[in-house]
Design a protein around this motif. Structure first.
Motif, short mmCIF file in Angstrom:
data_model
loop_
_atom_site.label_atom_id
_atom_site.label_comp_id
_atom_site.label_asym_id
_atom_site.label_seq_id
_atom_site.Cartn_x
_atom_site.Cartn_y
_atom_site.Cartn_z
N ASP A 3 -5.70 -9.42 -6.66
CA ASP A 3 -4.44 -8.82 -6.21
C ASP A 3 -4.14 -9.32 -4.80
O ASP A 3 -3.35 -10.24 -4.62
N GLU A 4 -4.81 -8.76 -3.80
CA GLU A 4 -4.56 -9.20 -2.44
C GLU A 4 -4.86 -10.68 -2.23
O GLU A 4 -4.35 -11.30 -1.29
N LYS A 26 4.85 -9.64 -3.27
CA LYS A 26 3.91 -10.65 -2.77
C LYS A 26 4.46 -12.05 -2.98
O LYS A 26 4.41 -12.90 -2.08
N SER A 27 4.95 -12.33 -4.18
CA SER A 27 5.41 -13.68 -4.50
C SER A 27 6.70 -14.04 -3.79
O SER A 27 7.03 -15.22 -3.62
N HIS A 34 -0.81 -14.55 -3.94
CA HIS A 34 0.59 -14.28 -3.63
C HIS A 34 1.50 -15.25 -4.37
O HIS A 34 2.45 -14.83 -5.02
N LYS A 66 2.95 -9.48 -8.21
CA LYS A 66 3.89 -8.49 -7.69
C LYS A 66 5.03 -9.24 -7.00
O LYS A 66 4.79 -10.17 -6.22
N GLY A 84 7.09 -12.95 0.42
CA GLY A 84 6.96 -11.61 0.98
C GLY A 84 8.11 -10.73 0.57
O GLY A 84 8.99 -11.14 -0.20
N TYR A 97 0.09 -6.73 4.68
CA TYR A 97 0.50 -8.13 4.83
C TYR A 97 1.32 -8.34 6.11
O TYR A 97 2.06 -9.31 6.22
N TYR A 140 4.94 -4.03 3.24
CA TYR A 140 3.55 -3.61 3.08
C TYR A 140 2.76 -3.97 4.33
O TYR A 140 2.63 -5.14 4.69
#
Length: 327
Positions: A224-225, A249-250, A228, A246, A86, A52, A49
């Motif tokens: 959301d953003e 992200k995690s 993480h 998500k 990530g 990020y 993404y």
């Protein structure tokens, strides 16, 4: 028996164009990590993404840089310290979960206590556009019980009204993708409440959301953003009412389980979401989402072509993954 790891970049066409406040895309670009041990194969998919700082090449390189340690037997717990959160860590972590399930014969659902895994109701996402175009999308999907509507601009009140009128019976999540400002958020929240909106995702830019502590939340607000990992949660208390977890992200299912449990402990509502990927990326998230308040795992529904075998969708219902796919 030694492991063998491989990494592949893949592309899957989107049915039409997918647009959010930051831009549009016509294909899902994913990285697939495969780990083999004897006759057993584990797979994990991630979606790099740009927001990020990730790219297809960068994520692929990050996974390949871990190859020697993965081949040497690195486990999921050690992986948490070996790599940052990530997309790259997500692909490896999910491949390890899948491999462990194949070797042990214990499905991931059982290993994480998600049994019996049930069918879930997922949101269906409508792309950002002019109000008339968004109304047409909403009208075409008005029979779906939960819609997620991409917004994030100067004309959002008109967009919200157009979608609500076109889908009067659907519950609606608004996702601004950091597109609102301190100047318009109060008016937008008030109008969203008038329209019976169920949830609003990330209205303000991450790190520029202090106003959320001082204004009314007539509609619950979901980070959301801004979130993480579990370590992010403490600073979000009093700002947000829910968090969107998500795997990309995690950094995998292992970290996402910790994030989910800590979020519950702190009183946050839980949403499990996704990037635009295939059924392989959604499969572990379906198991994570078994007790979620909101589920947004519609990635394969947005694609022109999914993996085979894929998850089974019936309307907005998604079934747990068959072990032939993952887990």
């Amino acid at each position: 028996m030694a492991r063998v790891i491989s990494v592949e970049a893949e592309r899957f066409p989107i049915a039409g164009t997918f647009t959010i406040s930051r831009g549009s895309k016509t294909e899902a670009e994913v990285i697939t990590c495969t780990i083999r041990q004897g006759s057993h194969i584990g797979r994990g998919e991630c979606v790099p993404y740009k927001r990020y700082g990730e790219s297809m090449d960068g994520v692929r390189d990050a996974i390949e840089a871990m190859s020697e340690r993965i081949v040497g037997g690195l486990g999921r717990t050690a992986l948490l310290d070996a790599m940052p959160a990530g997309a790259a860590r997500n692909a490896i972590d999910c491949a390890l979960w899948d491999l462990e399930a194949k070797i042990s014969g214990t499905p991931v659902a059982k290993a994480i206590g998600a049994v019996p895994a049930r069918t879930l109701e997922t949101a269906y996402t409508l792309s950002l556009g002019e109000p008339e175009a968004m109304a047409a999308q909403a009208r075409a999907n008005a029979a779906r019980p939960l819609l997620k509507v991409k917004i994030g601009g100067d004309n959002d009140i008109a967009r919200i009204q157009a979608v609500r009128q076109a889908a009067p019976q659907s519950r609606i999540i608004l996702d601004a993708n950091e597109g609102w400002t301190d100047d318009n958020i109060v008016a937008n929240l008030a109008f969203a409440a008038e329209q019976g909106i169920a949830l609003i995702e990330q209205p303000l830019p991450a790190g520029s959301d202090a106003i959320l502590r001082h204004i009314a939340h007539p509609v619950p607000i979901c980070a959301d953003e801004s979130v993480h990992e579990a370590k992010d949660l403490e600073t979000l208390v009093g700002l947000y009412d829910a968090v969107n977890i998500k795997l990309d992200k995690s950094g995998g299912l292992t970290a996402a389980l910790t994030l989910r449990d800590r979020a519950r402990d702190l009183g946050f509502g839980v949403m499990v979401g996704c990037m635009v990927g295939t059924s392989l990326a959604m499969a572990p998230a379906v198991l994570l989402a078994q007790d979620a308040d909101f589920v947004d795992l519609d990635g394969p529904l947005l694609l022109a072509r999914d993996r085979i075998p894929g998850l089974v969708y019936q309307g907005s219902l998604v079934s747990p993954p068959d072990t032939a796919l993952w887990g």
